[in-house]
Scaffold this active site. Structure first.
Site, PDB file in Angstrom:
ATOM      1  N   GLU A 320       0.739  -1.131  -0.128  1.00 12.47           N
ATOM      2  CA  GLU A 320      -0.047   0.010   0.080  1.00 12.47           C
ATOM      3  C   GLU A 320       0.751   1.327   0.127  1.00 12.47           C
ATOM      4  O   GLU A 320       0.783   2.052   0.875  1.00 12.47           O
ATOM      5  CB  GLU A 320      -0.823   0.060   1.069  1.00 12.47           C
ATOM      6  CG  GLU A 320      -1.693  -1.311   1.366  1.00 12.47           C
ATOM      7  CD  GLU A 320      -2.676  -1.392   2.729  1.00 12.47           C
ATOM      8  OE1 GLU A 320      -2.395  -0.790   3.539  1.00 12.47           O
ATOM      9  OE2 GLU A 320      -3.562  -2.193   2.571  1.00 12.47           O
ATOM     10  N   CYS A 416     -10.568   0.092   8.162  1.00  9.61           N
ATOM     11  CA  CYS A 416     -10.055   1.545   8.387  1.00  9.61           C
ATOM     12  C   CYS A 416     -10.613   2.445   7.635  1.00  9.61           C
ATOM     13  O   CYS A 416     -10.828   3.617   8.144  1.00  9.61           O
ATOM     14  CB  CYS A 416      -8.662   1.451   8.305  1.00  9.61           C
ATOM     15  SG  CYS A 416      -8.039   1.095   6.738  1.00  9.61           S
TER      16      CYS A 416
END
Length: 657
Positions: A320, A416
Site C-alpha cells: 500500500e 479502516c
C-alpha cells in the site's frame, strides 16, 4: 532557530456551522446513514457483510462475555474512529440516541482498560504476556492514537471527561514505557498515529509531557541502531505475519533515516502522511526550522512527483505504498482512501504553518475526488482502493488487479477507510477556515457561518458557495462594531488567476493583494459588508508530465475542483477504444438524473471499431474509427450506476502545432 511563518489555527468545529448545497448532503448522509450503518457493522448485525468483531472483542476484554479474539490485530481502531466520527456529529447536531450509544461504548472501553492503564483488546484477550514485543507489526500505539483522538473529539463535543480520562491514563502509562531514560523502550510504532494524537491530547489538557512524548517518537525514528531490527532479533527473527520473512524493511515504515533527513516519500502511504502531519504539528509548536524544512521537502515530492490527479497517493498494492517518482499507473493503483485523508490532514497542518494556496488546492482535490468518491451515494458501500482505470473482468481474473474493485463492497475485514471517511466529513467545518489575531483565512469554499475573534472583536462571517457547479462565492460580515481586520481568500490553482473580487459591489484590483495564492483584503469591516468572489470554472484538458509513462498521449478533464472520468455506461466498451478529438469543443450541462445531480461534460471524439477485425489479434491495416459524442461525469460518482468500465485518462488526438 525559529520558523518564520504566518501561523494560524483552525477555527474550532463548534464555531463553524456548515450549510452548503453540495456538502450538507454528505454530512447529513454520514449522520443519518453512515454512522448508524457502521455502528451496526461494528456490532456484527448486518446480514451478508463480513463481521467486524470489534465490539465483541471489547466485551470479552471487559469480562462481559467469554470468547476468542477475532479480526485484525488493530481491530480496536475501528471502534475509536467510529467514536470520533460520532463525537464530531454530536458537536454539530445534538442526537440523544447517538449520545447514548456513544456513552455505552465508552463505558465498555473503560471496563476493558487494565488496572495499569493499558488498553488493547488483542493483547488483553489473546497474548497478555506479549505487550510491546512487536511494535513493528502489531499497531499497539496506532490503536492508542486513535483512541486518544476519539477521546479529545468527545470531550470537546460534549464536555464529558470519561473517555478523556481513559485516554490520559493510557497515555500516562505509555509515557512510563517509552522514552530516552534507562529502563524504557527506546522505540516507536510500526504504524504512525500516536504522534499526532498526543499533540491533540496536549492541546486538550495542556500537559507538556504529551507533546514531549510525541517529539520523542518523531526524533527517535530512523536513528541507529535501528529499533525494528533490534526488536526482530529479540523475537528470534520472526514476524507477526507468517507470510513475512526477513528483517523489517525500514523504508516501508519511514524509519530508514532520521525524519529530518527524509526528502522523498517512501513506504506505506498512510503511515507516511500521518507521520508528516505530526511533524508539521510539532514544527508549529516548537519552532523547529529543520522539521519544517523536512515537511516542505516531503510535501513537494508527494505533490509534484507522486500524487494522482484525483488526490490519491500510494501507487502500488504491494505494501500500500509509494514506489518511485512519476510511477503512477492507473489500473493497478492503490490510492487508499485513508491515504488521501491523511494527505488532507497534512495539508491542513501545512496551511496552519504557512498559508499557501497549493496546500489548500491539494486538500480540496483529495476531498472532492478520492474521499467522497470512495463512498457510494447510498452511504453503505465503500472503496478501500481508488483506481483511475477499471476493467471489471481483469479485476476478477488478473491476480495483479484483484485489489481493484469495480463496485464498492459493503464492509471490509480491514475496515479502516469507512470510519475514516465518516470522521473527516463530520469534522469538515474545521477545514474551511483558519485564523490568527487579525486575519481570517478562507481555504475552502463551503457555505455556512463561522464565529471568530479578530483584533478582539467578535465577528460572524456567513459564506454562501455555489461550488462545485458554479464559481460564485459570497461572504457577509456581521459584527457589533466596525473594526479593521483581514479576510484572506484562496485563489484556487484551477481558476488560473481568473478571479473577480468585489466588496459592496466595487471591484478590487488584484495587484498587490495576492501573496502565495491568497488575496488579502484589509479594511475596516462593518456589519452588512458583502464580499463577492467569482472564480472561473473553465473546462481544462489536463496532461501529465512526460515522465508519467501511464498517461503518455492521454488527457484528463477537470472543471473547478472536480476531476472527471469516462464510464462505459455512457461511452460504450471498451473505454480504451475512445479517443478525444484534437478540438473536442467541450461543453458542460447539468444532469439531474445522476445521483444528487451533477454537471457532465460532453465533447467530440472517436471510437475505434472492433467489428472489422474478424478474430485477428494483430494486423497491419490502419485503424478504423467513427466519430462519437463522448460524455464524462465527476469522478466521485463513478461506480454508482452498476458495474462498468471507467477511465480518468483517455487518449487524445494530436493537435498540429
Amino acid at each position: 532557530m525559529k520558523v518564520v511563518t504566518e501561523r494560524s489555527a483552525a477555527v474550532p468545529l463548534q464555531q463553524v456551522k456548515l450549510n452548503d448545497p453540495f456538502w450538507s448532503r454528505y454530512i447529513r448522509l454520514v449522520r443519518e446513514v453512515v454512522i448508524p450503518y457502521q455502528y451496526e457493522a461494528l456490532h456484527d448485525r448486518i446480514p451478508g457483510v463480513e463481521p467486524s468483531h470489534a465490539v465483541a472483542n471489547f466485551r470479552i476484554a471487559a469480562g462481559r462475555e467469554q470468547g476468542e479474539y477475532k479480526g485484525m490485530v488493530f481491530q480496536d481502531s475501528d471502534v475509536a474512529k467510529w467514536l470520533e466520527a460520532a463525537a464530531y456529529s454530536l458537536a454539530i447536531r445534538p442526537d440523544p440516541k447517538l449520545e447514548q450509544q456513544v456513552d455505552e461504548l465508552i463505558d465498555l472501553i473503560a471496563d476493558a482498560q487494565q488496572p495499569d492503564g493499558y488498553l488493547n483488546t488483542y493483547f488483553t484477550v489473546k497474548e497478555p504476556t506479549k505487550r510491546w514485543t512487536n511494535l513493528t507489526d502489531c499497531h499497539e500505539l496506532y490503536c492508542a492514537g486513535h483512541l486518544i483522538e476519539a477521546a479529545v473529539a468527545h470531550y470537546r463535543a460534549t464536555g464529558k471527561r470519561k473517555l478523556l480520562d481513559v485516554a490520559c491514563r493510557f497515555a500516562d502509562y505509555i509515557d512510563t514505557v517509552f522514552g530516552p531514560e534507562e529502563g524504557k523502550i527506546h522505540g516507536f510504532d510500526g504504524h504512525q498515529e500516536i504522534e499526532l494524537a498526543l499533540v491533540k491530547l496536549y492541546e486538550a489538557t495542556h500537559e507538556e509531557k504529551y507533546v514531549r512524548l510525541a517529539e520523542y517518537f518523531i526524533d527517535e525514528r530512523g536513528r541507529e541502531p535501528h529499533f525494528f531490527h533490534q526488536e526482530w532479533e529479540q523475537r528470534g527473527k520472526s514476524s507477526f505475519y507468517a507470510s513475512v520473512s526477513g528483517a523489517p524493511h525500514l523504508s516501508y515504515h519511514q524509519s530508514h533515516l532520521p525524519v529530518r533527513e527524509q526528502k522523498v516519500a517512501v513506504g506505506h502511504s498512510v503511515r507516511a502522511v500521518y507521520m508528516y502531519t505530526a511533524m508539521a504539528d510539532l514544527a508549529a509548536r516548537t519552532g523547529d526550522a529543520s522539521l519544517m524544512e523536512a515537511c516542505e521537502n516531503l510535501w513537494d515530492n508527494i505533490v509534484h512527483k507522486q500524487m494522482y490527479i484525483t488526490g490519491g497517493i500510494g501507487s502500488t498494492h504491494h505494501g500500500e505504498a509509494f514506489t518511485i517518482d512519476y510511477d503512477l499507473p492507473n489500473d493497478t493503483v492503490y490510492a487508499e482512501t485513508c491515504a488521501s485523508i491523511g494527505l488532507i490532514f497534512f495539508a491542513r497542518r501545512m496551511l496552519e504553518l504557512s498559508p499557501k494556496s497549493e496546500y489548500a488546492d491539494v486538500m480540496e482535490r483529495a476531498l472532492y475526488n478520492t474521499v467522497i468518491g470512495s463512498m457510494a451515494q447510498d452511504g453503505t458501500h465503500f472503496f478501500y482502493v481508488n483506481p483511475l482505470e477499471v476493467w471489471p473482468d481483469a479485476c476478477r481474473h488478473n491476480p495483479g488487479k484483484h485489489h481493484v474493485k469495480p463496485v464498492r463492497p459493503g464492509w471490509f475485514a480491514c475496515a479502516c477507510c469507512p470510519p475514516n471517511v465518516a470522521r473527516l466529513l463530520t469534522s469538515l467545518g474545521e477545514y474551511v477556515y483558519t485564523s490568527n489575531e487579525d486575519t481570517l483565512f478562507a481555504h475552502l469554499y463551503i457555505g455556512g457561518e463561522a464565529a471568530v475573534s479578530l483584533r478582539g472583536n467578535a465577528v460572524k462571517v456567513k459564506q454562501t458557495s455555489e461550488l462545485p457547479w458554479s464559481g460564485n462565492v459570497t461572504f457577509t460580515i456581521e459584527s457589533p462594531q466596525t473594526a479593521e481586520w483581514t479576510l484572506a481568500l484562496r485563489i484556487p490553482g484551477w481558476c488560473r488567476g481568473q478571479a473577480v473580487i468585489r466588496v459592496n459591489g466595487e471591484e478590487l484590483k488584484a495587484t498587490g493583494l495576492i501573496r502565495e495564492g491568497y488575496a488579502y483584503i484589509t479594511r475596516a469591516w462593518a456589519s452588512g459588508d458583502m464580499l463577492e468572489l467569482a472564480l472561473s470554472l473553465d473546462i481544462l484538458q489536463v496532461r501529465a508530465h512526460p515522465l508519467v509513462r501511464a498517461n503518455a498521449g492521454k488527457a484528463a478533464i477537470q472543471r473547478g475542483p472536480l476531476v472527471y472520468c469516462w464510464e462505459s455506461v455512457d461511452n460504450g466498451a471498451p473505454i480504451s477504444a475512445v479517443t478525444l478529438a484534437a478540438d473536442p469543443k467541450l461543453t458542460s450541462r447539468f444532469e439531474a438524473d445522476l445521483p444528487g445531480g451533477a454537471v457532465v461534460i460532453e465533447g467530440a471524439g472517436w471510437r475505434e471499431e472492433a467489428e472489422s477485425w474478424n478474430g485477428e489479434l494483430y494486423r497491419a491495416a490502419p485503424r478504423q474509427a467513427k466519430s462519437a459524442t463522448l460524455k464524462a461525469i465527476p469522478y466521485y460518482l463513478w461506480g454508482n450506476r452498476g458495474e462498468n468500465e471507467m477511465a480518468v485518462w483517455i487518449r487524445e488526438e494530436a493537435s498540429l502545432v
